[in-house]
Design a protein around this motif. Sequence first.
Motif, short mmCIF file in Angstrom:
data_model
loop_
_atom_site.label_atom_id
_atom_site.label_comp_id
_atom_site.label_asym_id
_atom_site.label_seq_id
_atom_site.Cartn_x
_atom_site.Cartn_y
_atom_site.Cartn_z
N LEU A 52 0.83 -1.21 0.00
CA LEU A 52 0.00 0.00 0.00
C LEU A 52 0.86 1.26 0.00
O LEU A 52 0.58 2.22 -0.72
N PHE A 53 1.92 1.24 0.81
CA PHE A 53 2.82 2.40 0.86
C PHE A 53 3.42 2.67 -0.51
O PHE A 53 3.51 3.83 -0.93
N ASP A 54 3.82 1.63 -1.22
CA ASP A 54 4.39 1.80 -2.55
C ASP A 54 3.39 2.45 -3.50
O ASP A 54 3.74 3.33 -4.29
N VAL A 55 2.13 2.02 -3.43
CA VAL A 55 1.09 2.60 -4.29
C VAL A 55 0.87 4.07 -3.93
O VAL A 55 0.79 4.93 -4.80
N TYR A 56 0.78 4.37 -2.63
CA TYR A 56 0.60 5.75 -2.20
C TYR A 56 1.79 6.60 -2.61
O TYR A 56 1.62 7.74 -3.05
N ASP A 57 2.98 6.07 -2.45
CA ASP A 57 4.20 6.80 -2.79
C ASP A 57 4.24 7.14 -4.28
O ASP A 57 4.68 8.22 -4.66
N ASP A 58 3.77 6.23 -5.11
CA ASP A 58 3.79 6.44 -6.56
C ASP A 58 2.68 7.37 -7.04
O ASP A 58 2.90 8.16 -7.96
N CYS A 59 1.49 7.28 -6.45
CA CYS A 59 0.33 7.95 -7.05
C CYS A 59 -0.45 8.88 -6.14
O CYS A 59 -1.15 9.77 -6.64
N PHE A 60 -0.36 8.71 -4.84
CA PHE A 60 -1.23 9.46 -3.95
C PHE A 60 -0.46 10.12 -2.82
O PHE A 60 -0.77 9.95 -1.64
N ASP A 61 0.55 10.91 -3.18
CA ASP A 61 1.40 11.57 -2.18
C ASP A 61 0.62 12.44 -1.21
O ASP A 61 0.98 12.55 -0.04
N ASP A 62 -0.43 13.09 -1.71
CA ASP A 62 -1.17 14.05 -0.89
C ASP A 62 -2.16 13.38 0.06
O ASP A 62 -2.67 14.02 0.97
N SER A 63 -2.46 12.12 -0.16
CA SER A 63 -3.42 11.41 0.68
C SER A 63 -2.71 10.66 1.79
O SER A 63 -1.57 10.22 1.63
N GLU A 64 -3.40 10.51 2.91
CA GLU A 64 -2.83 9.81 4.04
C GLU A 64 -3.33 8.36 4.07
O GLU A 64 -4.51 8.11 3.83
N MET A 65 -2.44 7.44 4.36
CA MET A 65 -2.83 6.03 4.43
C MET A 65 -3.70 5.80 5.65
O MET A 65 -3.46 6.36 6.71
N GLY A 66 -4.70 4.93 5.48
CA GLY A 66 -5.56 4.54 6.59
C GLY A 66 -5.04 3.25 7.22
O GLY A 66 -3.95 2.77 6.89
N SER A 67 -5.85 2.69 8.09
CA SER A 67 -5.48 1.40 8.69
C SER A 67 -5.83 0.28 7.72
O SER A 67 -6.65 0.46 6.81
N LEU A 68 -5.26 -0.86 7.92
CA LEU A 68 -5.46 -2.00 7.03
C LEU A 68 -6.93 -2.37 6.91
O LEU A 68 -7.40 -2.69 5.82
#
Length: 117
Positions: A52-68
């Motif tokens: 999930l972190f890899d996907v966020y890092d590539d495409c969704f820098d401005d969004s915050e990751m939630g819990s699993l």
Amino acid sequence: MNTGRINRLIGQIQLINQHKAYCHNDPLLAESLEDLLTDLKLQYGSYLLDKLFDVYDDCFDDSEMGSLEDYLNGTGVEVEGDEFDVPHSRISIKPFPLRIEVEGVEKKFKKVMWQAA
């Protein structure tokens, strides 16, 4: 990595989440869901969060990751990114095959961001 086991756990979690929508106060469903989530987090949580972190890092820098759990509940987590023509999207983890998928909220759109080999 035992992707078959992860698929089964996620499939069971999603099935129980669907049943909980109809049987709101069933303590057995709640207990089963907690047991499955605990099992998934202990055995495969760091693996799934890394993906999930890899996907966020590539495409969704401005969004915050939630819990699993947020990615497994059937509706996913709303994100915003400049990578796609869709302003509002949802990201979720889905089984069979194990994948991380982005879907449009207002506009029909679906893209697999990661899939287990």
